[in-house]
Motif scaffolding. Structure first.
Motif, PDB file in Angstrom:
ATOM      1  N   HIS A  93       8.769  -8.296   5.206  1.00  0.00           N
ATOM      2  CA  HIS A  93       8.662  -6.853   4.951  1.00  0.00           C
ATOM      3  C   HIS A  93      10.039  -6.218   4.772  1.00  0.00           C
ATOM      4  CE1 HIS A  93       9.729  -5.529   9.107  1.00  0.00           C
ATOM      5  NE2 HIS A  93       9.199  -6.680   9.449  1.00  0.00           N
ATOM      6  N   THR A 109       4.685  -4.321  -1.302  1.00  0.00           N
ATOM      7  CA  THR A 109       4.773  -4.808   0.070  1.00  0.00           C
ATOM      8  C   THR A 109       4.762  -6.331   0.018  1.00  0.00           C
ATOM      9  OG1 THR A 109       3.962  -4.506   2.341  1.00  0.00           O
ATOM     10  CG2 THR A 109       2.295  -4.784   0.623  1.00  0.00           C
ATOM     11  N   THR A 242       1.955  -6.294  -4.057  1.00  0.00           N
ATOM     12  CA  THR A 242       1.592  -5.267  -3.097  1.00  0.00           C
ATOM     13  C   THR A 242       0.289  -5.611  -2.397  1.00  0.00           C
ATOM     14  OG1 THR A 242       1.499  -2.855  -2.814  1.00  0.00           O
ATOM     15  CG2 THR A 242       0.295  -3.788  -4.703  1.00  0.00           C
ATOM     16  N   ALA A 259       3.450  -4.481   7.253  1.00  0.00           N
ATOM     17  CA  ALA A 259       3.413  -4.331   5.800  1.00  0.00           C
ATOM     18  C   ALA A 259       2.698  -3.073   5.312  1.00  0.00           C
ATOM     19  CB  ALA A 259       2.732  -5.559   5.180  1.00  0.00           C
ATOM     20  N   LYS A 261       1.909   0.688   4.348  1.00  0.00           N
ATOM     21  CA  LYS A 261       2.625   1.904   3.972  1.00  0.00           C
ATOM     22  C   LYS A 261       1.583   2.965   3.629  1.00  0.00           C
ATOM     23  CE  LYS A 261       6.400  -0.807   1.941  1.00  0.00           C
ATOM     24  NZ  LYS A 261       7.205  -1.092   0.733  1.00  0.00           N
TER      25      LYS A 261
END
Length: 288
Positions: A93, A109, A242, A259, A261
């Motif tokens: 990460h 990610t 991602t 990870a 967000k």
């Protein structure tokens, strides 16, 4: 005929998953997709890492008992084939954050240890490969791939892979068809896609091996929230790696891999007939 009893899958062991992750990663590196690092960077980074560890030993007054436990654990990580798992869960990460800091488009990610290249190619409105009796809630995932200036990117490649309703990945757990819940979808001329799949489940990373020993010794949990993995690419644009997450998951705020967000949270809604869910998300690519 495929055995869909799921018995072999449920009894999967960390060592099997670790060995598969290690083997696939080494195949990618040996094929030239791992990239190269120059000697000066190796010297700089390795020197700083070694110094940081020595500083930690002195500051925390590490005992020989602790040192020998560390040596034994490091050996076990290798024996269990869990270096990809360890590095991807606890370090990737930060690598991703540095690598993506310049981007104006969609957030990326971590890739994680369970990616596999060359998944079956399917049309923009296809169904991901799955078993006839694949468990889980049906999910229709739709969206558009665009450039940062708003240009639709027709023909963009959308790679999707995720765990099943039991938390296992094909190619990394026994008893699962090779390409189960893995597919490469080609967006239409407007960059749009509509993928039929099943909603994944939260899962614990393998805990029977060395990583589990560390988790237990530190008193941590091993959970990852439910998520969909993606790689989005188009010629002339930077590839995005991602994951997308689902609201309400108890581990969105304490993902062991760090990870999650806020920009990667989906907003699924029930279908009109109540038979499943629909989720929408657009991917924005930066030019190379």
């Amino acid at each position: 005929m495929t055995d869909t009893s799921f018995h072999d899958e449920v009894t999967a062991k960390a060592a099997e998953s670790g060995a598969n992750a290690t083997g696939l990663f080494l195949d990618r590196v040996h094929s030239g997709t791992g990239g190269e690092v120059d000697h000066a960077r190796v010297s700089l980074l390795a020197g700083k890492a070694i110094k940081a560890l020595n500083d930690l030993i002195v500051e925390e007054k590490l005992t020989y008992t602790e040192y020998n436990a560390l040596k034994a654990w490091l050996i076990k990580v290798g024996e269990d084939g869990e270096w990809p798992l360890f590095l991807d869960v606890w370090l990737e990460h930060s690598v991703e954050e540095v690598a993506s800091a310049h981007r104006e488009g969609s957030k990326g990610t971590i890739e994680g240890p369970y990616y596999s290249e060359n998944a079956p190619t399917l049309p923009w409105n296809g169904t991901i490969p799955m078993r006839d009796d694949e468990p889980g809630t049906p999910l229709l995932f739709t969206g558009q791939v665009r450039a940062v200036d708003g240009t639709p990117l027709g023909g963009a490649k959308v790679e999707l892979w995720h765990a099943d309703d039991l938390g296992f990945y094909s190619q990394f757990a026994p008893g699962v068809p090779e390409w189960n819940l893995r597919g490469t979808f080609i967006a239409d001329e407007n960059g749009t896609f509509a993928i039929t799949t099943k909603r994944p489940a939260p899962y614990q990373i393998p805990t029977e091996g060395a990583c589990g020993v560390l988790i237990d010794a530190a008193g941590w949990h091993a959970w990852r929230p439910a998520h969909l993995h993606f790689k989005i690419s188009n010629p002339g644009y930077e590839l995005i790696t991602t994951q997308l997450y689902f609201p309400g998951d108890p581990h969105n705020d304490d993902d062991i891999a760090g990870a999650v967000k806020p920009e990667l949270m989906l907003e699924p809604r029930a279908t009109e007939d109540g038979s499943g869910e629909i989720a929408e998300y657009d991917f924005i690519l930066d030019p190379e």
